[in-house]
Design an enzyme around this catalytic site. Structure first.
Site, PDB file in Angstrom:
ATOM      1  CG  HIS A 148      -3.494 -13.566   3.124  1.00 15.41           C
ATOM      2  ND1 HIS A 148      -4.592 -14.064   2.087  1.00 15.41           N
ATOM      3  CD2 HIS A 148      -3.342 -12.607   2.786  1.00 15.41           C
ATOM      4  CE1 HIS A 148      -4.690 -12.965   1.095  1.00 15.41           C
ATOM      5  NE2 HIS A 148      -3.969 -11.868   1.503  1.00 15.41           N
TER       6      HIS A 148
ATOM      7  CG  ASP B 136      -2.996  -7.807   2.756  1.00 15.63           C
ATOM      8  OD1 ASP B 136      -2.881  -9.032   2.381  1.00 15.63           O
ATOM      9  OD2 ASP B 136      -3.387  -6.990   2.634  1.00 15.63           O
TER      10      ASP B 136
ATOM     11  CG  HIS C 190      -7.893 -10.386   2.738  1.00 13.88           C
ATOM     12  ND1 HIS C 190      -7.201  -9.693   3.670  1.00 13.88           N
ATOM     13  CD2 HIS C 190      -7.086 -10.425   1.612  1.00 13.88           C
ATOM     14  CE1 HIS C 190      -6.002  -9.454   3.317  1.00 13.88           C
ATOM     15  NE2 HIS C 190      -6.101  -9.698   1.861  1.00 13.88           N
TER      16      HIS C 190
ATOM     17  NE  ARG D 138      -1.427  -4.610  -1.603  1.00 13.32           N
ATOM     18  CZ  ARG D 138      -0.796  -5.677  -0.889  1.00 13.32           C
ATOM     19  NH1 ARG D 138      -1.376  -6.732   0.088  1.00 13.32           N
ATOM     20  NH2 ARG D 138       0.185  -5.470  -0.830  1.00 13.32           N
TER      21      ARG D 138
END
Length: 189
Positions: free
Chosen positions: A11, A13, A165, A180
């Site tokens: 995917h 993000d 990723h 994150r």
């Protein structure tokens, strides 16, 4: 971790946002003894290596991503159950299937994060599903993959505009804590 194995598939993000983040920074706070590795691939390479017929099929096309349900089938926060069975009538966002990077000017394939709830605008569902399956296969079946095998304290940063990723699964009895940060992004063009 709180996300379980929901990131175990390729995917980009928040592909379903109007302005997806340009980049992300991930710091490993606690990692499991095995698993939980993160894999990265280049969507520049995916676009650059498309056979000519596929490149012609995607250039100038737009892709619709529904934003009502997440990849696990859960209703997203603030969304209500759609009345129609046809996801193309749901709330969503349209982006170019081939996006141009705002800084480098290079083209990258923009597939988002799932074929479920994705539709190439102007095509029949069958045509769109077939082309998306071919594009996903081309993009993810590559030898050009970087694997981050996490150690506590590692920090990774990536450009969300030209990479995808995914994460390996890991023993649910283990702990994986990652912090994150995402950067603001621009509307894909």
């Amino acid at each position: 971790g709180a996300m379980g194995n929901s990131e175990a598939t390729w995917h980009t993000d928040t592909w379903f946002y109007e302005r997806p983040p340009a980049g992300a920074i991930l710091r490993a706070v606690a990692v499991p003894p095995s698993g939980g590795d993160t894999y990265f691939l280049s969507t520049y390479i995916a676009y650059d290596t498309l056979p000519a017929p596929l490149k012609n099929a995607v250039d100038g096309r737009q892709i619709f991503f529904q934003n009502v349900y997440d990849k696990t089938g859960k209703l997203r926060l603030g969304k209500s159950m759609p009345k129609s069975q046809d996801f193309r009538e749901w709330s969503g966002i349209v982006h170019p299937l081939v996006r141009t990077h705002g800084e480098t000017g290079r083209k990258a394939l923009y597939l988002g994060g799932t074929t479920e709830g994705a539709w190439i605008v102007g095509m029949s569902r069958d045509e769109s599903d077939a082309l998306l399956a071919e594009l996903w296969d081309h993009t993810t079946n590559t030898k050009h993959i970087f694997v981050q095998q996490w150690d506590e304290g590692d920090i990774m940063m990536w450009d969300n505009r030209c990479t995808m990723h995914r994460r390996d699964s890991f023993d649910p009895a283990s702990i994986r804590i990652m912090h994150r940060t995402t950067t603001s992004g621009e509307r894909p063009v």
